[in-house]
Design a protein around this motif. Structure first.
Motif, PDB file in Angstrom:
ATOM      1  N   THR A   1       0.829  -1.199   0.000  1.00 19.04           N
ATOM      2  CA  THR A   1       0.000   0.000   0.000  1.00 19.04           C
ATOM      3  C   THR A   1       0.862   1.246   0.000  1.00 19.04           C
ATOM      4  O   THR A   1       0.576   2.210  -0.722  1.00 19.04           O
ATOM      5  N   LEU A   2       1.931   1.260   0.779  1.00  7.16           N
ATOM      6  CA  LEU A   2       2.818   2.410   0.800  1.00  7.16           C
ATOM      7  C   LEU A   2       3.499   2.618  -0.546  1.00  7.16           C
ATOM      8  O   LEU A   2       3.707   3.754  -0.978  1.00  7.16           O
ATOM      9  N   GLY A   3       3.832   1.552  -1.232  1.00  8.16           N
ATOM     10  CA  GLY A   3       4.428   1.670  -2.550  1.00  8.16           C
ATOM     11  C   GLY A   3       3.480   2.298  -3.552  1.00  8.16           C
ATOM     12  O   GLY A   3       3.866   3.179  -4.330  1.00  8.16           O
ATOM     13  N   VAL A   4       2.238   1.885  -3.527  1.00  2.85           N
ATOM     14  CA  VAL A   4       1.239   2.441  -4.443  1.00  2.85           C
ATOM     15  C   VAL A   4       0.956   3.899  -4.101  1.00  2.85           C
ATOM     16  O   VAL A   4       0.833   4.743  -5.000  1.00  2.85           O
ATOM     17  N   ILE A   5       0.861   4.226  -2.826  1.00  7.82           N
ATOM     18  CA  ILE A   5       0.661   5.617  -2.409  1.00  7.82           C
ATOM     19  C   ILE A   5       1.827   6.479  -2.872  1.00  7.82           C
ATOM     20  O   ILE A   5       1.641   7.602  -3.345  1.00  7.82           O
ATOM     21  N   GLY A   6       3.036   5.956  -2.773  1.00  9.09           N
ATOM     22  CA  GLY A   6       4.206   6.692  -3.226  1.00  9.09           C
ATOM     23  C   GLY A   6       4.191   6.947  -4.721  1.00  9.09           C
ATOM     24  O   GLY A   6       4.533   8.040  -5.182  1.00  9.09           O
ATOM     25  N   VAL A   7       3.795   5.954  -5.512  1.00 12.75           N
ATOM     26  CA  VAL A   7       3.719   6.124  -6.962  1.00 12.75           C
ATOM     27  C   VAL A   7       2.668   7.164  -7.326  1.00 12.75           C
ATOM     28  O   VAL A   7       2.891   8.030  -8.184  1.00 12.75           O
ATOM     29  N   VAL A   8       1.526   7.118  -6.666  1.00 14.04           N
ATOM     30  CA  VAL A   8       0.462   8.091  -6.937  1.00 14.04           C
ATOM     31  C   VAL A   8       0.926   9.502  -6.587  1.00 14.04           C
ATOM     32  O   VAL A   8       0.697  10.450  -7.342  1.00 14.04           O
ATOM     33  N   CYS A   9       1.591   9.664  -5.454  1.00 13.75           N
ATOM     34  CA  CYS A   9       2.105  10.981  -5.064  1.00 13.75           C
ATOM     35  C   CYS A   9       3.158  11.475  -6.045  1.00 13.75           C
ATOM     36  O   CYS A   9       3.202  12.656  -6.375  1.00 13.75           O
TER      37      CYS A   9
ATOM     38  N   PHE B   1       4.195  15.631 -10.494  1.00 15.26           N
ATOM     39  CA  PHE B   1       4.646  16.210 -11.755  1.00 15.26           C
ATOM     40  C   PHE B   1       3.693  17.293 -12.247  1.00 15.26           C
ATOM     41  O   PHE B   1       4.067  18.136 -13.048  1.00 15.26           O
ATOM     42  N   PHE B   2       2.456  17.277 -11.767  1.00 15.22           N
ATOM     43  CA  PHE B   2       1.463  18.233 -12.226  1.00 15.22           C
ATOM     44  C   PHE B   2       1.190  19.333 -11.207  1.00 15.22           C
ATOM     45  O   PHE B   2       0.997  20.487 -11.590  1.00 15.22           O
ATOM     46  N   VAL B   3       1.122  18.991  -9.921  1.00 20.46           N
ATOM     47  CA  VAL B   3       0.858  19.991  -8.883  1.00 20.46           C
ATOM     48  C   VAL B   3       1.711  19.704  -7.653  1.00 20.46           C
ATOM     49  O   VAL B   3       1.967  18.543  -7.320  1.00 20.46           O
ATOM     50  N   LEU B   4       2.189  20.742  -7.007  1.00 19.18           N
ATOM     51  CA  LEU B   4       2.894  20.667  -5.720  1.00 19.18           C
ATOM     52  C   LEU B   4       4.033  19.647  -5.714  1.00 19.18           C
ATOM     53  O   LEU B   4       4.142  18.814  -4.819  1.00 19.18           O
ATOM     54  N   GLY B   5       4.896  19.711  -6.703  1.00 17.55           N
ATOM     55  CA  GLY B   5       6.002  18.762  -6.802  1.00 17.55           C
ATOM     56  C   GLY B   5       6.976  18.862  -5.644  1.00 17.55           C
ATOM     57  O   GLY B   5       7.594  17.876  -5.248  1.00 17.55           O
ATOM     58  N   ILE B   6       7.135  20.063  -5.088  1.00 17.81           N
ATOM     59  CA  ILE B   6       8.080  20.252  -3.994  1.00 17.81           C
ATOM     60  C   ILE B   6       7.596  19.561  -2.721  1.00 17.81           C
ATOM     61  O   ILE B   6       8.398  19.210  -1.853  1.00 17.81           O
ATOM     62  N   ILE B   7       6.310  19.305  -2.624  1.00 21.45           N
ATOM     63  CA  ILE B   7       5.757  18.629  -1.438  1.00 21.45           C
ATOM     64  C   ILE B   7       5.544  17.146  -1.723  1.00 21.45           C
ATOM     65  O   ILE B   7       5.918  16.285  -0.914  1.00 21.45           O
TER      66      ILE B   7
ATOM     67  N   GLY C   1       6.885  15.232  -4.022  1.00 17.84           N
ATOM     68  CA  GLY C   1       8.111  14.486  -4.340  1.00 17.84           C
ATOM     69  C   GLY C   1       8.737  13.852  -3.111  1.00 17.84           C
ATOM     70  O   GLY C   1       8.999  12.639  -3.088  1.00 17.84           O
ATOM     71  N   PRO C   2       9.009  14.648  -2.062  1.00 18.97           N
ATOM     72  CA  PRO C   2       9.540  14.033  -0.843  1.00 18.97           C
ATOM     73  C   PRO C   2       8.587  13.042  -0.183  1.00 18.97           C
ATOM     74  O   PRO C   2       9.030  12.046   0.393  1.00 18.97           O
ATOM     75  N   VAL C   3       7.281  13.303  -0.273  1.00 22.64           N
ATOM     76  CA  VAL C   3       6.313  12.350   0.283  1.00 22.64           C
ATOM     77  C   VAL C   3       6.414  11.014  -0.457  1.00 22.64           C
ATOM     78  O   VAL C   3       6.394   9.942   0.168  1.00 22.64           O
ATOM     79  N   ALA C   4       6.567  11.073  -1.770  1.00 20.12           N
ATOM     80  CA  ALA C   4       6.720   9.845  -2.560  1.00 20.12           C
ATOM     81  C   ALA C   4       8.019   9.127  -2.208  1.00 20.12           C
ATOM     82  O   ALA C   4       8.040   7.897  -2.118  1.00 20.12           O
ATOM     83  N   MET C   5       9.090   9.880  -1.994  1.00 21.25           N
ATOM     84  CA  MET C   5      10.358   9.247  -1.627  1.00 21.25           C
ATOM     85  C   MET C   5      10.262   8.579  -0.265  1.00 21.25           C
ATOM     86  O   MET C   5      10.773   7.467  -0.075  1.00 21.25           O
ATOM     87  N   ILE C   6       9.604   9.216   0.686  1.00 20.55           N
ATOM     88  CA  ILE C   6       9.447   8.631   2.027  1.00 20.55           C
ATOM     89  C   ILE C   6       8.585   7.372   1.956  1.00 20.55           C
ATOM     90  O   ILE C   6       8.918   6.341   2.562  1.00 20.55           O
ATOM     91  N   CYS C   7       7.482   7.435   1.216  1.00 23.29           N
ATOM     92  CA  CYS C   7       6.624   6.248   1.089  1.00 23.29           C
ATOM     93  C   CYS C   7       7.367   5.108   0.388  1.00 23.29           C
ATOM     94  O   CYS C   7       7.240   3.949   0.778  1.00 23.29           O
TER      95      CYS C   7
ATOM     96  N   LEU D   1      10.833   8.238  -9.014  1.00 24.42           N
ATOM     97  CA  LEU D   1      10.021   9.336  -9.514  1.00 24.42           C
ATOM     98  C   LEU D   1       9.917  10.468  -8.500  1.00 24.42           C
ATOM     99  O   LEU D   1       9.849  11.638  -8.876  1.00 24.42           O
ATOM    100  N   GLY D   2       9.906  10.147  -7.226  1.00 25.84           N
ATOM    101  CA  GLY D   2       9.892  11.191  -6.197  1.00 25.84           C
ATOM    102  C   GLY D   2      11.154  12.027  -6.211  1.00 25.84           C
ATOM    103  O   GLY D   2      11.114  13.249  -6.058  1.00 25.84           O
ATOM    104  N   ALA D   3      12.301  11.381  -6.429  1.00 23.17           N
ATOM    105  CA  ALA D   3      13.568  12.114  -6.508  1.00 23.17           C
ATOM    106  C   ALA D   3      13.604  13.002  -7.747  1.00 23.17           C
ATOM    107  O   ALA D   3      14.027  14.172  -7.678  1.00 23.17           O
ATOM    108  N   ILE D   4      13.154  12.478  -8.892  1.00 21.60           N
ATOM    109  CA  ILE D   4      13.113  13.278 -10.114  1.00 21.60           C
ATOM    110  C   ILE D   4      12.141  14.435  -9.958  1.00 21.60           C
ATOM    111  O   ILE D   4      12.431  15.574 -10.360  1.00 21.60           O
TER     112      ILE D   4
END
Length: 100
Positions: free
Chosen positions: A28-36, A41-47, A49-55, A77-80
């Motif tokens: 579940t955390l992996g899927v949440i990270g991919v969605v984030c 890439f479209f909205v709020l990438g600065i927020i 992105g790190p959330v995706a990396m943490i997940c 993708l979170g790092a990019i």
């Protein structure tokens, strides 16, 4: 014979699936990270992105030994996403100058 609610197993989830019995599982955390990461890439990438990396990091179990695919995708993708957002915010690539 086991009665209602008194099964032979004490806890329905196995201990290897999660790091705690009450938290979300790693898939579940992996899927949440991919969605984030994709949404970042479209909205709020600065927020997002790190959330995706943490997940993604938590979905991998905080180690590099076990590498489930959604967790690695979320981390990458979170790092990019974070890097693109930082470059865009620094002014090196404004939306009107044709970075993309």
């Amino acid at each position: 014979m086991a009665g209602f609610g008194h099964g032979t197993r004490r806890h329905p989830r196995s201990r290897g699936r999660t790091w705690s019995r009450t938290g979300p599982d790693r898939a579940t955390l992996g899927v949440i990270g991919v969605v984030c990461a994709v949404a970042g890439f479209f909205v709020l990438g600065i927020i997002l992105g790190p959330v995706a990396m943490i997940c993604g990091w938590l979905a991998m179990g905080r180690t590099w030994s076990a590498r489930p695919v959604p967790a690695v995708i979320a981390l990458t993708l979170g790092a990019i996403d974070t890097l693109v957002a930082v470059v865009w915010l620094s002014g090196a690539a404004t939306p009107g100058n044709g970075m993309f």
